[in-house]
Design an enzyme around this catalytic site. Structure first.
Site, PDB file in Angstrom:
ATOM      1  N   ARG A  89      33.291  28.656  80.280  1.00 51.45           N
ATOM      2  CA  ARG A  89      33.380  29.446  79.041  1.00 51.45           C
ATOM      3  C   ARG A  89      34.699  29.172  78.343  1.00 51.45           C
ATOM      4  O   ARG A  89      35.703  28.919  79.001  1.00 51.45           O
ATOM      5  CB  ARG A  89      33.355  30.954  79.355  1.00 51.45           C
ATOM      6  N   HIS A 435      33.109  29.493  52.444  1.00 56.92           N
ATOM      7  CA  HIS A 435      34.443  29.863  51.959  1.00 56.92           C
ATOM      8  C   HIS A 435      34.413  31.223  51.267  1.00 56.92           C
ATOM      9  O   HIS A 435      35.214  32.112  51.555  1.00 56.92           O
ATOM     10  CB  HIS A 435      34.936  28.771  50.992  1.00 56.92           C
ATOM     11  N   ARG A 542      49.809  54.980  32.667  1.00 56.77           N
ATOM     12  CA  ARG A 542      49.928  54.211  31.418  1.00 56.77           C
ATOM     13  C   ARG A 542      49.209  55.015  30.344  1.00 56.77           C
ATOM     14  O   ARG A 542      47.984  54.939  30.223  1.00 56.77           O
ATOM     15  CB  ARG A 542      49.287  52.840  31.572  1.00 56.77           C
ATOM     16  N   ARG A 598      54.418  57.184  31.716  1.00 55.48           N
ATOM     17  CA  ARG A 598      55.105  56.177  30.905  1.00 55.48           C
ATOM     18  C   ARG A 598      54.747  56.396  29.442  1.00 55.48           C
ATOM     19  O   ARG A 598      53.561  56.527  29.092  1.00 55.48           O
ATOM     20  CB  ARG A 598      54.673  54.771  31.325  1.00 55.48           C
ATOM     21  N   GLY A 747      58.960  47.318  36.794  1.00 54.23           N
ATOM     22  CA  GLY A 747      57.625  46.860  36.377  1.00 54.23           C
ATOM     23  C   GLY A 747      57.596  45.362  36.591  1.00 54.23           C
ATOM     24  O   GLY A 747      57.986  44.580  35.722  1.00 54.23           O
ATOM     25  N   THR A 748      57.155  44.970  37.764  1.00 51.75           N
ATOM     26  CA  THR A 748      57.300  43.557  38.131  1.00 51.75           C
ATOM     27  C   THR A 748      56.298  42.640  37.435  1.00 51.75           C
ATOM     28  O   THR A 748      56.431  41.427  37.519  1.00 51.75           O
ATOM     29  CB  THR A 748      57.193  43.389  39.662  1.00 51.75           C
ATOM     30  N   ASN A 749      55.312  43.222  36.734  1.00 56.58           N
ATOM     31  CA  ASN A 749      54.420  42.332  35.975  1.00 56.58           C
ATOM     32  C   ASN A 749      55.201  41.724  34.811  1.00 56.58           C
ATOM     33  O   ASN A 749      55.300  40.509  34.663  1.00 56.58           O
ATOM     34  CB  ASN A 749      53.220  43.106  35.410  1.00 56.58           C
ATOM     35  N   ASP A 750      55.759  42.606  33.970  1.00 58.93           N
ATOM     36  CA  ASP A 750      56.539  42.093  32.842  1.00 58.93           C
ATOM     37  C   ASP A 750      57.818  41.428  33.329  1.00 58.93           C
ATOM     38  O   ASP A 750      58.247  40.424  32.762  1.00 58.93           O
ATOM     39  CB  ASP A 750      56.864  43.232  31.868  1.00 58.93           C
ATOM     40  N   CYS A 812      56.416  49.363  40.408  1.00 59.79           N
ATOM     41  CA  CYS A 812      55.088  49.826  39.995  1.00 59.79           C
ATOM     42  C   CYS A 812      54.231  48.711  39.415  1.00 59.79           C
ATOM     43  O   CYS A 812      53.184  48.969  38.846  1.00 59.79           O
ATOM     44  CB  CYS A 812      55.197  50.991  39.013  1.00 59.79           C
TER      45      CYS A 812
HETATM   46  C1  PEP Z   1      54.673  46.020  34.619  1.00 62.26           C
HETATM   47  O1  PEP Z   1      55.001  45.403  33.624  1.00 62.26           O
HETATM   48  O2  PEP Z   1      54.948  45.680  35.777  1.00 62.26           O
HETATM   49  C2  PEP Z   1      53.873  47.239  34.483  1.00 62.26           C
HETATM   50  C3  PEP Z   1      53.567  47.967  35.544  1.00 62.26           C
HETATM   51  O3  PEP Z   1      53.425  47.566  33.253  1.00 62.26           O
HETATM   52  P1  PEP Z   1      52.167  46.904  32.519  1.00 62.26           P
HETATM   53  O4  PEP Z   1      51.404  46.162  33.546  1.00 62.26           O
HETATM   54  O5  PEP Z   1      51.431  48.036  31.914  1.00 62.26           O
HETATM   55  O6  PEP Z   1      52.811  46.029  31.504  1.00 62.26           O
HETATM   56 MG    MG Z   2      54.882  46.272  31.693  1.00 63.98          MG
END
Ligand code: PEP
Ligand code: MG
Length: 857
Positions: A89, A435, A542, A598, A747-750, A812
């Site tokens: 096995r 996959h 938001r 916000r 806001g780590t996206n922007d 966030c």
């Molecule tokens: C960001 O920018 O990280 C964020 C949380 O705000 P939004 O995605 O609404 O721009």
């Molecule tokens: Mg933003």
């Protein structure tokens, strides 16, 4: 040289070249060297279970065999006494990494066949020999299975099988047991090195260099006089994890036959038919005892493979019960509650990713189902979204906040980012291990594969169902990854079931984690989900999402088109009660937990219609000439709206908007105070700040509104004003910005967009190439760039806290729920992360794993 009693015997080297050991209670067996199965068998030996003599070959030996080194199989066989019958096995380090098929009855040949016919009868001897020849031909000689298909055990079938083997291999079936064993070991060792096996185990997290141990075991035959047979027993239901004996027993059988043959009987007494409990109550009682001992000593729910030979039972193997995510969680909690493992161990036993399977909504079986395709339900849960045909489109859709279903002929590794962005996946081809299926399950993404009656035309962007219906990109569909059905439109969903075990495990996780978890929630429904998942508050609401409802959009547009400050004030006055009601609802649901609101963020033109038709309708609604409306819409258009009039810039140029929002927030706070509900201290967050003066101006505006609401209502209330750090400058100037901010939320996206100078909406077009060529290790919008963006986070945190030691710090952006971001933030001393509500449980558990496995300080 043989050990009459394996228990307590010393380790014995059989061959100096290869170093394999008999599994005894004291032998130096480790899962790292010999694999989990060898280690597990040793544990069974230690708890006195009747395990037949077994030898373990370490991974190093198996690797040498795969490389062609000869192995002294005669020495191994001698170890089992004269003329043994044995099985081999697989024993990888982790059972999830798979391995080649078990081979039984090695040592069978014509002489044994004759002897067995004398003792056990011709039929039994023919059946066993045939089975060995078939297994050997398939798994060892790798002959075409068709050649041996449909052979019912008989002397004639055996003759034909031996003949077929000899013809194909141009040599008679090997009679010499040492040659048989050597071939088996080599074929298993090589199968492990094969590309498919490698890919499959790596998908389960196996390292590149993962090795395979093998265990060679004396057979317990399961056929013959007296009570003889084999079976498999487990003590929990693998789907729910509820304690329950399941499994089957089959007389005159071997291995796992009982699970495959319809004539197998129940284990526990059962009104539906015969049972082992009736047939052999003492053996059944022994099995229950073994199960309980295994659970206690192996600290796990095991599935036990047993064989009975003339009334004597042997335990051949025990494997972890293969279980659903739901069962896994329940089992871990039950083991902790029974004191078998600690609560922390239970927390560590549940993979955070596995939770997502439990959190997904399911299609309500009572609702209407307009099925347009059927495939394999490869990853459970259901999701609704718009059809997209490419990963780039899926990413674009996610960045617009629109759930989508990625529809592909099949997926490939370069689709991974598209899959991350999709709410569900539907593929025309593929099976349970394709996959799409593997990755879908890994991501907890509802997924259907192999919907082969669909015709997909990616160029035309159409999907033709078997009944001729044509679906196009953008059409709404629902994938039900539980049943494998794809439905037209948005199906009615049932919320996920979160049982006691789920709550208990997460409460244990909460007890050890060292960072807070809040949710990003824009609507009352989101807030309710956040509460259900026990988020510690809302980290980002938001507010602009509240203006997209049809009735509000009209007022919003009136506000945007107002010619005078007075007209604008009138439109805002109509929006005020709607916003107030929104906030009252949010505060109500969150019951005194912090809610971070916000202020308005997007460019105004996002609220305007983009088509000529839409503009005409708007002109009518506003009772203005179309040319006026068009001119105004054009005037609002920007070359680079994400870097334009949005966020705090709107708050400064049109302060009435933020004033209205602040008034709504404070009046809602007062209303909650009047009701005597848990008091609320609202958090108000200013988006897209880049300069201290912006904060000063907005602060004085909001302070004035607060003073006026306090004066008017006679209610004193507190609030906290904070800043969203989304521009590199805000991070760099956090020291002075923190003079006016009680908290900073990154806001780590922007911030990622602005740090890289990379559009979050368009990066999908070239991200695959960038990642493939190693420019970026990962998509930075998906996985926090700890080197660059992370450095800004550290700078902002350090400078902010230097000004204000009690500054609350959080993140966030979409990264908030990723375990790597959670780890980064807790190391940087952040107070909490905020992520989408459905990721809250996963984040709570991931944070606990980090606290337990990698404590700070
Ligand atoms: C960001 O920018 O990280 C964020 C949380 O705000 P939004 O995605 O609404 O721009
Ligand atoms: Mg933003």
């Amino acid at each position: 040289m043989l050990h009459p009693n394996p228990k307590g015997a010393a380790v014995q080297k059989i061959d100096p070249l290869t170093d394999f050991s008999e599994i005894t209670a004291t032998a130096a067996i480790s899962s790292a060297r010999h694999g989990w199965r060898a280690k597990c068998l040793q544990r069974l030996v230690r708890i006195d279970l009747p395990v037949p003599r077994t030898v373990a070959l370490p991974a190093a030996t198996v690797r040498a065999i795969a490389a062609g080194q000869p192995v002294d199989c005669a020495a191994i066989l001698r170890h089992f006494g004269p003329d043994p019958l044995i099985s081999v096995r697989p024993s990888p380090e982790n059972p999830d990494w798979g391995g080649p098929a078990t081979i039984l009855n090695i040592g069978f040949n014509a002489a044994r066949h004759d002897r067995l016919a004398q003792t056990h009868g011709q039929a039994a001897a023919d059946a066993l020999y045939l089975r060995f020849v078939q297994g050997y031909a398939l798994h060892v000689a790798r002959l075409d299975p068709d050649m041996f298909e449909g052979l019912e055990p008989s002397a004639e079938a055996l003759r034909r099988a031996l003949q077929a083997y000899a013809t194909e291999m141009e040599e008679p079936f090997p009679e010499d047991p040492a040659r048989q064993l050597s071939d088996v070991l080599r074929s298993m060792a090589r199968a492990w090195e094969g590309t498919t096996a490698r890919l499959l185990r790596q998908a389960k997290g196996a390292p590149e260099a993962a090795g395979l141990g093998l265990v060679v075991q004396e057979m317990a035959q399961g056929i013959g006089a007296g009570l003889s047979g084999s079976g498999v027993i487990q003590f929990v239901d693998p789907a729910s994890g509820v304690p329950q004996v399941t499994g089957r027993y089959l007389g005159q059988s071997q291995g796992r036959d009982a699970l495959r043959q319809p004539e197998a009987i129940y284990l526990t007494r059962d009104p539906r038919g015969a049972s082992l409990q009736d047939l052999a109550p003492e053996i059944y009682a022994d099995l229950l005892r073994f199960g309980a001992t295994c659970r206690k000593n192996l600290r796990e729910e095991m599935q036990v493979e047993f064989t009975i030979e003339d009334g004597h039972m042997s335990v051949l193997d025990a494997v972890k019960v293969v279980r659903s995510a739901r069962a896994g969680l329940r089992i871990a909690v039950a083991l902790a509650e029974d004191g078998v493992i600690s609560r922390n161990d239970a927390v560590l036993r549940v993979e955070p990713r596995a939770l997502s399977e439990l959190l997904h909504p399911q299609v309500d079986p009572r609702g209407a189902r307009d099925v347009f395709a059927k495939g394999i339900g490869a990853s459970p849960g259901a999701a609704t979204g718009k059809i997209v045909f490419t990963s780039a489109a899926a990413q674009a859709s996610a960045s617009r906040g629109e759930p989508c279903i990625l529809v592909r002929r099949e997926t490939a590794p370069e689709d991974i980012r598209g899959m991350h962005s999709a709410a569900g996946v539907l593929t025309e081809r593929g099976g349970m291990t394709s996959h799409a299926a593997v990755i879908g399950r890994g991501l907890g993404l509802p997924c259907i594969v192999g919907a082969s009656d669909l015709r997909l035309d990616a160029r035309e962007k159409t999907l033709i169902a078997a009944d001729g219906r044509c679906l196009r990109e953008g059409d709404l569909i629902t994938v039900d990854g539980t049943t494998g059905e794809a439905l037209v439109g948005a199906a009615t969903m049932l919320p996920p079931a979160l049982d006691d075990s789920f709550r208990k495990l997460l409460s244990w996780a909460d007890a050890v984690r060292d960072i807070g978890i809040r949710a990003n929630a824009d609507t009352p429904a989101d807030a309710q989900t956040a509460r259900n998942f026990e988020a510690q508050g809302i980290g980002l609401c938001r507010t602009e999402h509240m203006f997209f409802d049809e009735d509000r959009l009209v007022v919003m547009r009136e506000m945007i088109f107002a010619d005078t400050a007075q007209d604008r004030a009138a439109a805002l006055a109509r929006l005020l009660p709607m916003q107030r009601a929104d906030f009252v609802q949010l505060f109500d649901i969150m019951q005194g937990l912090p809610v971070c609101i916000r202020l308005f963020d997007p460019p105004l033109h996002e609220f305007l219609p983009h088509s000529r038709e839409g503009l005409r309708e708007l002109a009518e609604a506003l009772d203005k000439p179309l040319s006026d409306v068009t001119r105004r819409a054009e005037a609002l258009a920007e070359f680079n709206p994400m870097l334009g009039m949005r966020g705090v810039r709107l708050g400064i140029v049109l302060p009435e908007i933020y004033a209205m929002q602040a008034q709504a927030i404070f009046e809602a706070t007062v209303e909650i105070a009047h009701r005597g509900s848990a008091p609320v201290v609202p958090e108000i967050m200013i988006p897209l700040v880049s300069a201290k003066r912006e904060v000063e101006l907005v602060k004085s505006n909001i302070d004035a509104v607060a003073a006026s609401v306090r004066a008017k209502s006679g209610v004193t209330f507190d609030f906290r004003l904070g800043v969203m750090v989304e521009t590199p400058r805000a991070a760099l100037r956090a020291g002075e910005i923190a003079q006016h901010a009680a908290f900073l939320s990154f806001g780590t996206n922007d911030l990622t967009q602005m740090t890289y100078g990379l559009s979050r909406d368009d990066a999908g077009r070239f991200m695959n190439t960038y990642v493939q060529q190693g420019v970026f290790a990962e998509d930075p919008f998906h996985s926090l760039d700890v080197d660059g963006v992370g450095e800004l986070l550290l700078i902002g945190a350090e400078r902010g806290r230097a000004t204000r030691a009690d500054l609350t710090l959080s993140i966030c952006g979409e990264h908030g729920g990723n375990p790597e971001s959670i780890d980064f933030c807790r190391r940087a001393g952040f107070d909490y992360v905020s992520c989408s509500p459905y990721r809250v449980p996963q984040a709570r558990l991931a944070a606990a794993h980090l606290a337990l496995t990698d404590p700070i300080g």
